[in-house]
Design a protein around this motif. Structure first.
Motif, mmCIF file in Angstrom:
data_model
loop_
_atom_site.group_PDB
_atom_site.id
_atom_site.type_symbol
_atom_site.label_atom_id
_atom_site.label_comp_id
_atom_site.label_asym_id
_atom_site.label_seq_id
_atom_site.Cartn_x
_atom_site.Cartn_y
_atom_site.Cartn_z
ATOM 1 N N MET A 1 0.846 -1.175 0.000
ATOM 2 C CA MET A 1 0.000 0.000 0.000
ATOM 3 C C MET A 1 0.891 1.237 0.000
ATOM 4 O O MET A 1 1.920 1.274 0.662
ATOM 5 N N GLU A 2 0.453 2.241 -0.757
ATOM 6 C CA GLU A 2 1.195 3.497 -0.849
ATOM 7 C C GLU A 2 0.237 4.661 -0.601
ATOM 8 O O GLU A 2 -0.917 4.619 -1.036
ATOM 9 N N PHE A 3 0.752 5.684 0.096
ATOM 10 C CA PHE A 3 -0.053 6.858 0.420
ATOM 11 C C PHE A 3 0.685 8.097 -0.057
ATOM 12 O O PHE A 3 1.855 8.308 0.283
ATOM 13 N N TYR A 4 -0.009 8.919 -0.846
ATOM 14 C CA TYR A 4 0.569 10.152 -1.378
ATOM 15 C C TYR A 4 -0.333 11.318 -1.016
ATOM 16 O O TYR A 4 -1.556 11.202 -1.068
ATOM 17 N N GLY A 5 0.284 12.434 -0.686
ATOM 18 C CA GLY A 5 -0.483 13.624 -0.365
ATOM 19 C C GLY A 5 0.419 14.823 -0.268
ATOM 20 O O GLY A 5 1.546 14.824 -0.763
ATOM 21 N N TYR A 6 -0.097 15.839 0.383
ATOM 22 C CA TYR A 6 0.620 17.093 0.597
ATOM 23 C C TYR A 6 0.632 17.311 2.109
ATOM 24 O O TYR A 6 -0.428 17.379 2.738
ATOM 25 N N LYS A 7 1.828 17.409 2.678
ATOM 26 C CA LYS A 7 1.963 17.491 4.144
ATOM 27 C C LYS A 7 1.189 18.661 4.755
ATOM 28 O O LYS A 7 0.744 18.574 5.891
ATOM 29 N N LYS A 8 1.010 19.753 4.009
ATOM 30 C CA LYS A 8 0.310 20.910 4.554
ATOM 31 C C LYS A 8 -1.203 20.812 4.403
ATOM 32 O O LYS A 8 -1.927 21.686 4.851
ATOM 33 N N CYS A 9 -1.688 19.741 3.791
ATOM 34 C CA CYS A 9 -3.126 19.550 3.561
ATOM 35 C C CYS A 9 -3.743 18.801 4.739
ATOM 36 O O CYS A 9 -3.350 17.671 5.043
ATOM 37 N N SER A 10 -4.716 19.414 5.396
ATOM 38 C CA SER A 10 -5.332 18.778 6.567
ATOM 39 C C SER A 10 -6.092 17.504 6.182
ATOM 40 O O SER A 10 -6.106 16.542 6.953
ATOM 41 N N THR A 11 -6.701 17.468 5.017
ATOM 42 C CA THR A 11 -7.407 16.254 4.583
ATOM 43 C C THR A 11 -6.415 15.100 4.426
ATOM 44 O O THR A 11 -6.711 13.974 4.824
ATOM 45 N N CYS A 12 -5.256 15.387 3.862
ATOM 46 C CA CYS A 12 -4.225 14.348 3.704
ATOM 47 C C CYS A 12 -3.745 13.862 5.070
ATOM 48 O O CYS A 12 -3.619 12.647 5.293
ATOM 49 N N ARG A 13 -3.506 14.791 5.971
ATOM 50 C CA ARG A 13 -3.053 14.401 7.311
ATOM 51 C C ARG A 13 -4.121 13.575 8.021
ATOM 52 O O ARG A 13 -3.811 12.576 8.679
ATOM 53 N N ASN A 14 -5.389 13.963 7.877
ATOM 54 C CA ASN A 14 -6.483 13.215 8.508
ATOM 55 C C ASN A 14 -6.608 11.810 7.921
ATOM 56 O O ASN A 14 -6.840 10.850 8.658
ATOM 57 N N ALA A 15 -6.469 11.689 6.615
ATOM 58 C CA ALA A 15 -6.557 10.371 5.966
ATOM 59 C C ALA A 15 -5.405 9.481 6.422
ATOM 60 O O ALA A 15 -5.605 8.301 6.732
ATOM 61 N N HIS A 16 -4.210 10.053 6.497
ATOM 62 C CA HIS A 16 -3.045 9.274 6.939
ATOM 63 C C HIS A 16 -3.202 8.856 8.397
ATOM 64 O O HIS A 16 -2.893 7.716 8.768
ATOM 65 N N LYS A 17 -3.729 9.755 9.216
ATOM 66 C CA LYS A 17 -3.970 9.437 10.626
ATOM 67 C C LYS A 17 -5.033 8.336 10.753
ATOM 68 O O LYS A 17 -4.898 7.439 11.589
ATOM 69 N N LYS B 1 -10.363 21.961 -7.633
ATOM 70 C CA LYS B 1 -10.745 22.925 -6.602
ATOM 71 C C LYS B 1 -9.538 23.663 -6.026
ATOM 72 O O LYS B 1 -9.689 24.541 -5.187
ATOM 73 N N GLY B 2 -8.352 23.306 -6.494
ATOM 74 C CA GLY B 2 -7.130 23.865 -5.930
ATOM 75 C C GLY B 2 -6.764 25.237 -6.470
ATOM 76 O O GLY B 2 -7.144 25.630 -7.578
ATOM 77 N N THR B 3 -5.997 25.950 -5.674
ATOM 78 C CA THR B 3 -5.515 27.282 -6.043
ATOM 79 C C THR B 3 -4.664 27.228 -7.302
ATOM 80 O O THR B 3 -4.795 28.072 -8.188
ATOM 81 N N ARG B 4 -3.794 26.243 -7.395
ATOM 82 C CA ARG B 4 -2.887 26.130 -8.540
ATOM 83 C C ARG B 4 -3.679 25.949 -9.846
ATOM 84 O O ARG B 4 -3.338 26.534 -10.863
ATOM 85 N N TYR B 5 -4.721 25.174 -9.812
ATOM 86 C CA TYR B 5 -5.591 24.964 -10.976
ATOM 87 C C TYR B 5 -6.168 26.298 -11.445
ATOM 88 O O TYR B 5 -6.177 26.601 -12.641
ATOM 89 N N LEU C 1 1.794 18.042 -16.841
ATOM 90 C CA LEU C 1 1.519 18.992 -15.751
ATOM 91 C C LEU C 1 1.509 18.297 -14.384
ATOM 92 O O LEU C 1 2.135 18.775 -13.426
ATOM 93 N N LEU C 2 0.787 17.182 -14.295
ATOM 94 C CA LEU C 2 0.652 16.483 -13.016
ATOM 95 C C LEU C 2 1.985 15.914 -12.528
ATOM 96 O O LEU C 2 2.216 15.820 -11.323
ATOM 97 N N SER C 3 2.863 15.554 -13.457
ATOM 98 C CA SER C 3 4.150 14.972 -13.058
ATOM 99 C C SER C 3 5.174 16.031 -12.682
ATOM 100 O O SER C 3 6.246 15.700 -12.166
ATOM 101 N N THR C 4 4.847 17.294 -12.898
ATOM 102 C CA THR C 4 5.777 18.359 -12.532
ATOM 103 C C THR C 4 5.247 19.272 -11.432
ATOM 104 O O THR C 4 6.009 20.024 -10.840
ATOM 105 N N ASP C 5 3.944 19.194 -11.157
ATOM 106 C CA ASP C 5 3.342 20.067 -10.146
ATOM 107 C C ASP C 5 2.349 19.265 -9.306
ATOM 108 O O ASP C 5 1.186 19.099 -9.681
ATOM 109 N N GLY C 6 2.823 18.752 -8.172
ATOM 110 C CA GLY C 6 1.992 17.927 -7.299
ATOM 111 C C GLY C 6 0.768 18.632 -6.743
ATOM 112 O O GLY C 6 -0.193 17.980 -6.327
ATOM 113 N N LYS C 7 0.760 19.963 -6.746
ATOM 114 C CA LYS C 7 -0.415 20.681 -6.241
ATOM 115 C C LYS C 7 -1.601 20.573 -7.188
ATOM 116 O O LYS C 7 -2.710 20.898 -6.811
ATOM 117 N N LEU C 8 -1.368 20.103 -8.397
ATOM 118 C CA LEU C 8 -2.464 19.919 -9.345
ATOM 119 C C LEU C 8 -3.168 18.575 -9.176
ATOM 120 O O LEU C 8 -4.212 18.343 -9.759
#
Length: 116
Positions: free
Chosen positions: A1-17, A59-63, A81-88
């Motif tokens: 199993m692999e988990f990917y996210g953005y450390k500053k994203c509360s939803t990602c932190r909640n899912a990992h928790k 829904k992201g700012t970068r988009y 785009l997705l492989s160079t900018d994880g915020k997308l």
């Protein structure tokens, strides 16, 4: 199993928790610092079998900053785009042997931790 996210994203932190609280010890891989490769994205897309668009964080700012809603991009352009900018990328991404879960889909997470 692999988990990917953005450390500053509360939803990602909640899912990992949620995973950790249910006995699933999986490293948190920050795809903003280290975006997935085109090959990795293609594997996820193939496993999910819904095309590239569900992986886009519309829904992201970068988009919005890149005015992507107004553009008609090919799958290859999206992959670049997705492989160079994880915020997308829609986040988090949970990859199991059977599936790729986008976002913190609680019923899917509960099913996965129950089946482990």
């Amino acid at each position: 199993m692999e988990f990917y996210g953005y450390k500053k994203c509360s939803t990602c932190r909640n899912a990992h928790k949620f995973l950790a609280d249910h006995g699933v010890d999986v490293p948190f891989q920050d795809f903003v610092q280290n975006p997935p490769s085109v090959e990795q994205l293609k594997a996820w897309i193939a496993k999910r079998n819904e095309g590239v668009l569900p992986f886009v964080n519309t829904k992201g700012t970068r988009y919005r900053e890149l005015n992507l809603a107004d553009k008609q991009l090919s799958e290859a352009e999206w992959l670049d785009l997705l492989s160079t900018d994880g915020k997308l990328l829609k986040r988090p991404v949970l990859v199991t042997d059977e599936e790729v879960v986008l976002g913190f889909d609680r019923p899917a997470y509960e099913r996965i931790v129950t089946a482990k």
